[in-house]
Scaffold this motif. Structure first.
Motif, short mmCIF file in Angstrom:
data_model
loop_
_atom_site.label_atom_id
_atom_site.label_comp_id
_atom_site.label_asym_id
_atom_site.label_seq_id
_atom_site.Cartn_x
_atom_site.Cartn_y
_atom_site.Cartn_z
N PHE A 271 0.84 -1.20 0.00
CA PHE A 271 0.00 0.00 0.00
C PHE A 271 0.88 1.25 0.00
N THR A 272 0.26 2.38 -0.29
CA THR A 272 1.00 3.64 -0.34
C THR A 272 0.42 4.63 0.67
N HIS A 273 1.28 5.52 1.12
CA HIS A 273 0.85 6.64 1.97
C HIS A 273 1.48 7.90 1.39
N GLU A 274 0.65 8.83 0.91
CA GLU A 274 1.17 10.03 0.27
C GLU A 274 1.25 11.18 1.26
N ILE A 275 2.40 11.84 1.28
CA ILE A 275 2.56 13.03 2.11
C ILE A 275 2.44 14.26 1.22
N HIS A 276 1.99 15.38 1.80
CA HIS A 276 1.74 16.58 1.00
C HIS A 276 2.57 17.77 1.48
N SER A 277 2.44 18.13 2.74
CA SER A 277 3.14 19.31 3.23
C SER A 277 4.50 18.98 3.83
N SER A 278 4.80 17.71 4.03
CA SER A 278 6.07 17.32 4.64
C SER A 278 7.12 17.08 3.57
N TYR A 279 8.35 16.86 4.04
CA TYR A 279 9.48 16.66 3.12
C TYR A 279 10.05 15.27 3.29
N ALA A 280 10.40 14.64 2.19
CA ALA A 280 11.09 13.35 2.22
C ALA A 280 11.74 13.13 0.86
N ALA A 281 13.02 12.84 0.86
CA ALA A 281 13.74 12.59 -0.39
C ALA A 281 15.02 11.83 -0.08
N ARG A 282 15.48 11.10 -1.07
CA ARG A 282 16.69 10.29 -0.92
C ARG A 282 17.79 10.80 -1.85
N VAL A 283 19.01 10.86 -1.33
CA VAL A 283 20.16 11.25 -2.14
C VAL A 283 20.59 10.03 -2.96
N ASP A 284 20.13 9.99 -4.20
CA ASP A 284 20.35 8.82 -5.04
C ASP A 284 21.46 9.01 -6.05
N ASN A 285 21.79 10.27 -6.37
CA ASN A 285 22.82 10.58 -7.35
C ASN A 285 23.29 12.00 -7.08
N PHE A 286 24.23 12.49 -7.89
CA PHE A 286 24.77 13.82 -7.64
C PHE A 286 23.74 14.91 -7.87
N ARG A 287 22.80 14.72 -8.79
CA ARG A 287 21.76 15.74 -9.01
C ARG A 287 20.85 15.84 -7.79
N SER A 288 20.43 14.72 -7.23
CA SER A 288 19.60 14.78 -6.03
C SER A 288 20.41 15.28 -4.84
N TYR A 289 21.71 15.01 -4.82
CA TYR A 289 22.58 15.57 -3.77
C TYR A 289 22.52 17.09 -3.80
N ASP A 290 22.60 17.65 -4.99
CA ASP A 290 22.53 19.11 -5.15
C ASP A 290 21.13 19.63 -4.83
N THR A 291 20.10 18.96 -5.33
CA THR A 291 18.72 19.42 -5.12
C THR A 291 18.35 19.41 -3.64
N ILE A 292 18.65 18.31 -2.96
CA ILE A 292 18.30 18.21 -1.54
C ILE A 292 19.14 19.19 -0.72
N GLY A 293 20.40 19.38 -1.12
CA GLY A 293 21.22 20.38 -0.44
C GLY A 293 20.60 21.77 -0.53
N LYS A 294 20.10 22.12 -1.71
CA LYS A 294 19.44 23.43 -1.88
C LYS A 294 18.15 23.49 -1.05
N ASP A 295 17.41 22.37 -0.98
CA ASP A 295 16.19 22.34 -0.18
C ASP A 295 16.49 22.58 1.29
N ILE A 296 17.60 22.02 1.77
CA ILE A 296 17.98 22.24 3.17
C ILE A 296 18.29 23.71 3.41
N LEU A 297 19.05 24.32 2.51
CA LEU A 297 19.40 25.73 2.65
C LEU A 297 18.17 26.62 2.56
N GLN A 298 17.16 26.19 1.79
CA GLN A 298 15.93 26.97 1.68
C GLN A 298 14.93 26.64 2.78
#
Length: 734
Positions: A271-298
């Motif tokens: 089954f699935t559980h969808e979140i809307h206002s919360s944050y969750a992401a995995r650092v899977d490659n260098f692009r997501s490393y950069d994206t999540i890093g920017k999300d943390i700073l923001q």
């Protein structure tokens, strides 16, 4: 009396249940079992790599503690000593009831092997959270856990609940902002049961083939291509036994999830559980490393933020209104500039006239004079000498860049690499003191381990030797054998070659933006597909709901989500342009924004509104450290970027839409502009961004509105009357 006795017995039973309750447990996989962070991960495990100056695993452990997990089993294989050492020295996370235990294995080469080992140890007592040690989240687990337990009571075959969230993919590149391939999910909207999971569903043809049997006993199914797998799973103990019974299950998604969905005999359900206002992401490659890093700073990941995590550690990282995080002991020249969304760690020295934008600088770094750093991740103890230029790069601990060295976008420099004076490292290069293994693993999922031994490739095949800390290093570090054509004169390091057919993977998952030539190619292909497609073509919807009867669900909510994601993506694209000094290439910015417009199915006026919003943000951010007022700052930014704005104002109606957007901005996100709305409106007219016809049309449309919606119209009454008079005089003279 009987009722009272029964009620008392129930209370005693409840207390007994609470006392007998198993603690909430979690299994954290400290191995990624992929090669995407090589060559860095040959020397340090991925979970210990710094993400905004904090080891990735710390974000995961802090989240697990915050959601009530009491016992975590950290499974580690490669570099196990480094992981266990970190846990021993940094194992105190505030709560005495939070227990972290490392489980080591030297012969596991996949997630399936890891879970089979966990099963053999017999440490899991009940439902548990399964997560990777490179996950950042601030979601509450209460609702998802409750849903899972309630389903389990009704149906023992409900063995897993997967957490998902909205993540609009691009039809241009078929990937998300995290650099992952587009994901297609089929979900029962009534029960949230997952029916289909596919990472690559023939996207090149634009077709998703769904089995009609899904609709046999269901009134509706939802088909999505705009969801992100957060890789946070709530599992029953049966999950471990299923891996033990099926040795073909190696990967969690490719083998286990898809295997269970296809197995009609056992009947297990996910089954699935969808979140809307919360944050969750995995650092899977260098692009997501950069994206999540920017999300943390923001600050999307609150409370997992640099200034919050530094409390109690003596780091004293503080943030100002421009989004600049800086340790208290940073030595910064008065002529040096640190731009928004940047972090500088303690003990770092920054020389004269150096410029840093949208970058993270580690601890104890030395940055010389006239250095330009844009969208980079500089780790600890890095030395960057004078006149160096770095863009969209990752630079590991101990690296030295000699005077005038240049890192082009996408470069990865592993530990202690030296780049010679004036040398230009080409885009997407990877350089390491480790020689590139001559024998590559046949399975792309193997990160560190050889399929036969569970160890890194033998020193004889790689030119590496094992030091006392279990780290492989080049045998020839002390001899001048480095190729000057790869690292420059007096440089140190080996250039890693990109495998055949892997060039596309490199730039798709790089910290650098998608190259302009690739975007043009994708846009051309996308437009060609749109031209040849037919309304009667046999193409199933890739996002939405398929019913026996027509209808839609939560359309308004979906549109709001799309608008928010679109504006955020446009802002990030625009800010990359702002930080690209000197000489912003407007054509590349327009190209990227056009790709986003197609991806989100937006209009040109939507693009103009999103860009205008970001321009006004720059006016507010530049208030800090200047004696000029908001109006002068905003006017400067508008004049600077008027060419970009005018590119998306192709009609009078588009101009009116931007004025309506300006009203919304003043009322909601940037209220500082409310008192000077009319003054900014005049700037837009003077710079020929909006015409007098558009202003008068906007005013006319406002005449029939409620009084509460005429705030800015009343502010502009005098100016609008002047425009009307001027127009009348022009007509009379004509």
């Amino acid at each position: 009396m009987a009722q009272k006795k029964g009620g008392g017995s129930a209370k005693v039973a409840d207390v007994a249940d609470i006392q007998a309750r198993d603690p909430l447990q979690a299994v954290l996989l400290a191995d990624s079992f992929t090669q995407r962070f090589r060559p860095i991960t040959l020397e340090r495990p991925k979970v210990l790599l710094p993400l905004v100056n904090v080891p990735m695993i710390k974000y995961t452990l802090l989240w697990l503690e915050s959601v009530g997990v009491e016992e975590v089993f950290v499974f580690c294989c490669a570099h196990a000593k480094q992981v266990t050492s970190y846990l021993e020295n940094n194992g105190s996370f505030g709560s005495p009831s939070f227990k972290v235990t490392a489980i080591e294995s030297n012969d596991s080469i996949s997630a399936g092997d890891a879970l089979r080992t966990i099963f053999e140890r017999g440490v899991i007592k009940g439902d548990f959270v399964l997560i990777s040690g490179d996950t950042v989240s601030n979601m509450s687990l209460t609702q998802a856990l409750q849903e899972h337990k309630e389903r389990r009571k009704k149906d023992p075959l409900a063995v897993m609940t997967m957490v998902i969230r909205q993540s609009k993919p691009s039809p241009i590149t078929n990937q998300t902002r995290l650099g992952n391939d587009e994901l297609v999910l089929v979900i029962d909207p009534e029960s949230s049961q997952l029916l289909y999971y596919e990472e690559k569903a023939q996207h090149s043809r634009g077709v998703v083939s769904i089995d009609r049997t899904f609709l046999a006993d269901r009134p509706a199914i939802c088909i999505y291509n705009d969801k992100q797998d957060c890789f946070i799973d709530i599992c029953s103990p049966e999950v471990l036994s299923l891996f033990t019974d099926n040795f073909d299950y190696q990967q969690l998604r490719r083998d286990f999830v898809k295997g269970l969905l296809m197995d009609e005999i056992l009947g297990y359900k996910i089954f699935t559980h969808e979140i809307h206002s919360s944050y969750a992401a995995r650092v899977d490659n260098f692009r997501s490393y950069d994206t999540i890093g920017k999300d943390i700073l923001q600050r999307w990941t609150y409370p997992l933020l640099p200034d919050v995590l530094s409390n109690g550690n003596g780091l004293q990282v503080k943030v100002n209104r421009q989004g600049v995080y800086k340790a208290s002991d940073v030595i910064q020249s008065r002529s040096a500039h640190i731009g928004p969304l940047s972090l500088v760690g303690e003990g770092t020295v920054i020389g004269d006239n150096s410029m840093i934008w949208n970058s993270v600088i580690g601890r104890g770094c030395t940055i010389g004079c006239n250095v330009s750093i844009e969208n980079c991740y500089i780790w600890d103890s890095v030395t960057i000498q004078d006149k160096c230029k770095l863009r969209h790069a990752v630079v590991c601990d101990g690296v030295v860049l000699k005077t005038g060295a240049v890192l082009e976008p996408g470069v990865i420099l592993s530990f202690k690499v030296i780049i010679g004076e004036g040398f230009v490292v080409p885009a997407y290069s990877k350089i390491s003191l480790m020689t590139q293994p001559t024998k590559q693993d046949s399975d792309e999922e193997l990160e560190y381990a050889d399929s036969s031994t569970g160890a890194i490739d033998s020193p004889s095949s790689t030119g590496m030797e094992n030091d006392s800390n279990g780290v492989f290093r080049s045998k020839s570090l002390d001899s001048p054998c480095w190729d000057a054509s790869e690292v420059g004169v007096s440089g140190a390091g080996y250039l890693w070659l990109v495998g055949e057919g892997a060039h596309e993977e490199e730039w798709r998952q790089s910290v650098a933006p998608v190259p302009a030539d690739k975007l043009k190619e994708f846009l051309r292909i996308h437009e060609d597909k749109k031209e040849v497609s037919s309304p009667t073509a046999n193409v199933n919807p890739t996002s939405g709901e398929s019913r026996h009867d027509s209808g839609s669900v939560d359309d308004d909510e979906d549109e709001k989500d799309d608008d928010a994601y679109f504006e955020r993506e446009v802002e990030e694209t625009f800010r990359r342009a702002v930080s690209d000094v000197p000489g912003v290439k407007l054509d590349n910015v327009i190209l990227e924004v056009n790709a986003l417009r197609l991806a989100y199915n937006m209009t040109v006026s939507d693009c103009a509104g999103a860009l205008f919003h970001t321009v006004l943000k720059l006016g507010v951010e530049s208030l800090s450290g200047t004696s000029r007022g908001l109006f002068l700052n905003a006017k400067e930014e508008i004049v600077k970027w008027k060419g970009l704005l005018k590119n998306y104002l192709q009609s009078e109606d588009d101009e009116v839409e931007v004025l309506l957007k300006f009203e919304e901005i003043c009322l909601e996100s940037l209220r500082e502009y409310s008192p000077i709305f009319c003054s900014i409106l005049q700037v837009l007219y003077d710079e020929e961004i909006v015409t007098e016809d558009a202003i008068l049309k906007w005013a006319s449309e406002k005449q029939g509105a409620d009084e509460s919606d005429k705030i800015f119209l009343k502010q502009c009454e005098g100016y609008i009357q002047t425009q009307k008079t001027a127009m009348f005089q022009t007509v009379t003279v004509s």
